[in-house]
Design a protein around this motif. Structure first.
Motif, mmCIF file in Angstrom:
data_model
loop_
_atom_site.group_PDB
_atom_site.id
_atom_site.type_symbol
_atom_site.label_atom_id
_atom_site.label_comp_id
_atom_site.label_asym_id
_atom_site.label_seq_id
_atom_site.Cartn_x
_atom_site.Cartn_y
_atom_site.Cartn_z
ATOM 1 N N ASN A 1 -8.332 0.034 -0.239
ATOM 2 C CA ASN A 1 -7.129 -0.317 0.520
ATOM 3 C C ASN A 1 -7.446 -0.481 2.006
ATOM 4 O O ASN A 1 -6.953 -1.394 2.663
ATOM 5 N N SER B 1 0.830 -1.212 0.000
ATOM 6 C CA SER B 1 0.000 0.000 0.000
ATOM 7 C C SER B 1 0.858 1.254 0.000
ATOM 8 O O SER B 1 0.524 2.242 -0.668
ATOM 9 N N LEU B 2 1.972 1.225 0.745
ATOM 10 C CA LEU B 2 2.840 2.403 0.788
ATOM 11 C C LEU B 2 3.529 2.630 -0.552
ATOM 12 O O LEU B 2 3.622 3.768 -1.030
ATOM 13 N N GLN C 1 -8.596 4.577 -2.027
ATOM 14 C CA GLN C 1 -8.195 4.488 -0.627
ATOM 15 C C GLN C 1 -9.163 3.632 0.184
ATOM 16 O O GLN C 1 -8.756 2.888 1.080
ATOM 17 N N THR D 1 -4.036 6.852 -4.830
ATOM 18 C CA THR D 1 -4.555 8.215 -4.764
ATOM 19 C C THR D 1 -5.092 8.664 -6.113
ATOM 20 O O THR D 1 -6.171 9.267 -6.206
ATOM 21 N N VAL E 1 1.003 4.041 -3.124
ATOM 22 C CA VAL E 1 0.126 5.117 -2.645
ATOM 23 C C VAL E 1 -0.229 6.102 -3.757
ATOM 24 O O VAL E 1 -1.347 6.623 -3.804
#
Length: 652
Positions: A294, A278-279, A291, A286, A282
C-alpha cells in the motif's frame, strides 16, 4: 439509499433529541442535552456546567434553509456550469463586489498623480499649502483604498460562501440522482475530490483571486491611459519596448499552466481515490500484511501529484522572474529616455517621477498576476471537472410524464427482458416471468448468473436494455421512481448503517415513525435484547458504517428498517448469509411475519432459504432454466436437484 428499505424522495436519517454519541445531541430546536452517565464513549457528553453556554451558541447559529428539501429524480434543465453561472444567482453581491473593485483600483492610482502635484506645484513652486493639500489627499486616498478593500473583501467573501453553498447542494443533489451504474464505474475518491478539493479551489478563486486579478488588470488599463495622457511619445516608446515580449511570454504561460493544472486536478483525484480505498481496506491489508505494498502504491500516486506540481512550479518560475526582468528593463529605458527629456526641458521632474511610479504600477501586477492566474487556472480546471459531473445523465431516467404508482398488490411481470451491465455481454436474455401478488420467489443459481440482476430491475436500479418490467400492469419506466421505491423494501447482502443512533438507522425510510413503531420493528427481528443492553437504548450511537456492531446485528438492523417501511414488495439479497444459526432461525421466523401477504423476491445462496419459498427459479445461461416448488424440482432431477444433492452432502 442502498442500506435497505426505500423512503420517499429526500428521505434521510431522522433527527432525534439524543442523536449524538452516547445519547448526547445538540440539535436546533431541541437544545443541548446533558450526557447520559456511562451511556457511550468517553467524553461523548457535554459537561453540565457548559450546557448554558452551548445553548447560547446554538441560539445564535444562522439558519441554512428549509430542512424540508424537495427532491426529484428528473434531471433539471439547467445550462452547463461556467464561471458566470456559478455567481448568476447572486447578482447583487456580484455587482457590489465589482463596483468596490473599480473604486479600489481607481484609488490605488491616485498616489503617483498626487506625488507629481506635490513635486511640481508644491516643492518646485515652493507653495506649502499645495504640498499640504497633496499630502492630505494622498492620506485620504490611502484610507479610502483601505475601506474599499475591506468592503470588497467582505462582499466577495459572502459571494464565494453563498455561491459555493449552492454549488455543493447542486452537485450533491445530482449525485443523489445518478444511477447505480455511475458509482460502479467511477471511483469514490474521484467523487470526493469533486465535492472537496475542486469546490474549495473555486471558492478560493471567487473569494480573493478573481477580485485581485481584476484589480491588477484594471490597474494596467488605467495606468496605460494615464501614461498616454502624460506623454504620448514616451509612453509609446516605453510600452513598445516591453509589451510584445511580455505578451509572448504570457501567451506561453497561459497554455503551459492550463495543461499543468488539469494534470494536477487529475493527480489530486487519484490521490484521494487511493487514500479512501486504503482506509476502507485497512483491515484486509493488515490481515494479509500488505502495508508495504500500500505504501509503495501510494508513493507512486503521490509522486505523480508531485510531478504535476513540479510542472506548474517550473512554468511559474519562468514566467515570474521573466516578467520582472522585462519590467526592470522597461524602467531602465524610461529613466534614460525620460531623463534626457527632462534635461531638454520637455518634461518636468514631477511628471517623470509620476511616469516612473505609474510604469512601476504597470509592471508590479505582473508578479502578482502569476499567483492570481494560478488560482484562476485551478478554479477553471475545477469548473471543468464539476461541469462534466453535472452533465453526466442518470442511466435510469424518470419520464417527464411519469405518474405516481398507486398502491400495489405486488404482481410482477418480466416481458422479454434482456439486460447487460456491458451491452456487449448480456446477463439476461429474453426473460419472461410472472410473479403473483403475495407470492414468495427464490432465485438460485451460480454466481454471476443474473439472480441479483433480476432484483435490481424490479427496484429499477437499472432499466432493461430490451423488454419491460411491470408491477400490477404498470410499466416501471412510466412511473415516478419515488412512488415505486416507497412500496419496495430492499435488504442487501452487505447492509449499510449510517453514523447515527439506532433509532435513526431503523427509521431511515420513515423518519417520522414513533418510538413505539421503531420498537415494534426491533421486536419483529428479535433485537430488543441488544438494544436494551445498551445504556442509551434507541439513542445508542453507531459508528461509521456500523462498525460498532457485529455483521449479524447489522443485518438484523437492516431487516428492522425494512419492517418499519412496510413495503408491498420485498427484495432480500441473501439476507441471512452473515448470520449464525441461532440468528438465522430468528430472522427466518421474522421473515414469515414480514412476507405474509407481500410479494417477495429472495436471492438465495443457501438452499435452506430457497426451500421456504412458494416457487424456486434456477437462473443460469442468461435466463430461467427451471421453475417450480422445492418438491417439483427435486422430482424433475434437473439442475436444482443436482445443487440440492451437493448442498446435502456438504451439510452432512
Amino acid at each position: 439509499m442502498f442500506g435497505g428499505g426505500f423512503g420517499g424522495p429526500g428521505a434521510g436519517p431522522g433527527s432525534s433529541a439524543g442523536g449524538g454519541l452516547g445519547g448526547i445531541g445538540v440539535g436546533r430546536g431541541g437544545g443541548a442535552q446533558a450526557a447520559n452517565p456511562g451511556g457511550g464513549l468517553p467524553f461523548a457528553g457535554i459537561p453540565t456546567e457548559l450546557l448554558a453556554g452551548v445553548a447560547t451558541l446554538e441560539a445564535g447559529e444562522p439558519e441554512h434553509g428549509d430542512p424540508g428539501v424537495t427532491f426529484t429524480h428528473r434531471q433539471p434543465a439547467t445550462r452547463r456550469l461556467t464561471m458566470a453561472s456559478v455567481v448568476a444567482g447572486h447578482r447583487g453581491l456580484f455587482v457590489a463586489a465589482c463596483l468596490l473593485v473599480l473604486v479600489e483600483s481607481l484609488l490605488l492610482q491616485a498616489g503617483p498623480f498626487l506625488v507629481q502635484v506635490g513635486i511640481d506645484h508644491g516643492i518646485v513652486a515652493r507653495r506649502l499649502p499645495v504640498l499640504l493639500l497633496a499630502t492630505g489627499a494622498f492620506v485620504a486616498a490611502v484610507v479610502g483604498t483601505g475601506l474599499a478593500s475591506a468592503a470588497r473583501m467582505r462582499a466577495s467573501g459572502r459571494l464565494a460562501a453563498s455561491a459555493m453553498r449552492d454549488l455543493r447542494v447542486r452537485v450533491f443533489g445530482h449525485l443523489q440522482r445518478l444511477s447505480l451504474g455511475y458509482y460502479t464505474d467511477e471511483r469514490g475518491g474521484v467523487i470526493m475530490t469533486r465535492m472537496t478539493s475542486d469546490v474549495e479551489s473555486l471558492q478560493q478563486l471567487l473569494q480573493e483571486g478573481l477580485a485581485q486579478f481584476v484589480i491588477q488588470a484594471l490597474t494596467m488599463v488605467v495606468v496605460t491611459v494615464v501614461l498616454f495622457a502624460y506623454n504620448v511619445p514616451l509612453a509609446l516608446i516605453t510600452l513598445l519596448l516591453v509589451v510584445p515580449t511580455l505578451g509572448a511570454l504570457s501567451w506561453w504561460f497561459r497554455g503551459a499552466s492550463d495543461r499543468g493544472y488539469r494534470r494536477q486536478r487529475d493527480a489530486i483525484a487519484a490521490m484521494f481515490t487511493d487514500l479512501s480505498e486504503s482506509l476502507y481496506g485497512v483491515r484486509v491489508a493488515t490481515a494479509h500484511n500488505r502495508q508495504d505494498r500500500n505504501i509503495a502504491q501510494h508513493r507512486e500516486v503521490v509522486g505523480r501529484y508531485r510531478d504535476a506540481n513540479d510542472h506548474t512550479g517550473f512554468t511559474n518560475a519562468v514566467y515570474g522572474p521573466g516578467a520582472s526582468a522585462i519590467g526592470m528593463l522597461g524602467l531602465a529605458a524610461l529613466l534614460l529616455i525620460g531623463g534626457r527629456m527632462v534635461l531638454r526641458g520637455e518634461l518636468s521632474i514631477g511628471e517623470l517621477t509620476a511616469f516612473v511610479l505609474y510604469l512601476g504600477a504597470f509592471f508590479q501586477p505582473m508578479q502578482q498576476l502569476v499567483q492570481f492566474y494560478t488560482n484562476y487556472q485551478q478554479g477553471r480546471a475545477a469548473v471543468a471537472k464539476l461541469a462534466d459531473l453535472l452533465a453526466t445523465p442518470p442511466t435510469v431516467h424518470e419520464a417527464a410524464d411519469a405518474a405516481d404508482l398507486p398502491a400495489i398488490s405486488g404482481a410482477i411481470t418480466f416481458e422479454n427482458v434482456s439486460f447487460g451491465y456491458d451491452p456487449a455481454r448480456p446477463v439476461l436474455r429474453n426473460v419472461d416471468l410472472r410473479i403473483s401478488a403475495g407470492e414468495t420467489i427464490a432465485c438460485v443459481g451460480p454466481t454471476g448468473a443474473g439472480k441479483s440482476t433480476l432484483a435490481k430491475l424490479v427496484t429499477r436500479f437499472y432499466d432493461p436494455d430490451a423488454g419491460r418490467v411491470l408491477i400490477d400492469g404498470h410499466d416501471l419506466a412510466g412511473v415516478t421512481i419515488g412512488s415505486l421505491r416507497r412500496q419496495i423494501g430492499v435488504v442487501p447482502q452487505e447492509p449499510f448503517l449510517f453514523a447515527g443512533t439506532i433509532r435513526d438507522n431503523v427509521a431511515f425510510a420513515r423518519p417520522g415513525a414513533t418510538d413505539a413503531e421503531v420498537w415494534a420493528a426491533i421486536d419483529a427481528v428479535g433485537l430488543r435484547d441488544l438494544v436494551e443492553r445498551t445504556p442509551a437504548g434507541l439513542d445508542t450511537a453507531l459508528h461509521e458504517r456500523g462498525q460498532s456492531v457485529s455483521a449479524g446485528e447489522r443485518q438484523l438492523l437492516a431487516l428492522a428498517r425494512t419492517f418499519l417501511a412496510q413495503p408491498r414488495v420485498v427484495v432480500l439479497d441473501e439476507a441471512t448469509s452473515n448470520l449464525d444459526l441461532h440468528s438465522e432461525l430468528r430472522v427466518e421466523a421474522a421473515l414469515d411475519v414480514l412476507l405474509d401477504g407481500r410479494t417477495a423476491l429472495l436471492i438465495a445462496h443457501r438452499l435452506s432459504t430457497a426451500m421456504r419459498a412458494d416457487r424456486i427459479l434456477v437462473v443460469d445461461d442468461g435466463g430461467i432454466v427451471e421453475s417450480g416448488s422445492h418438491a417439483e424440482l427435486l422430482a424433475a432431477g434437473g439442475r436444482y436437484a443436482a445443487m440440492h444433492a451437493t448442498w446435502t452432502s456438504h451439510a452432512d
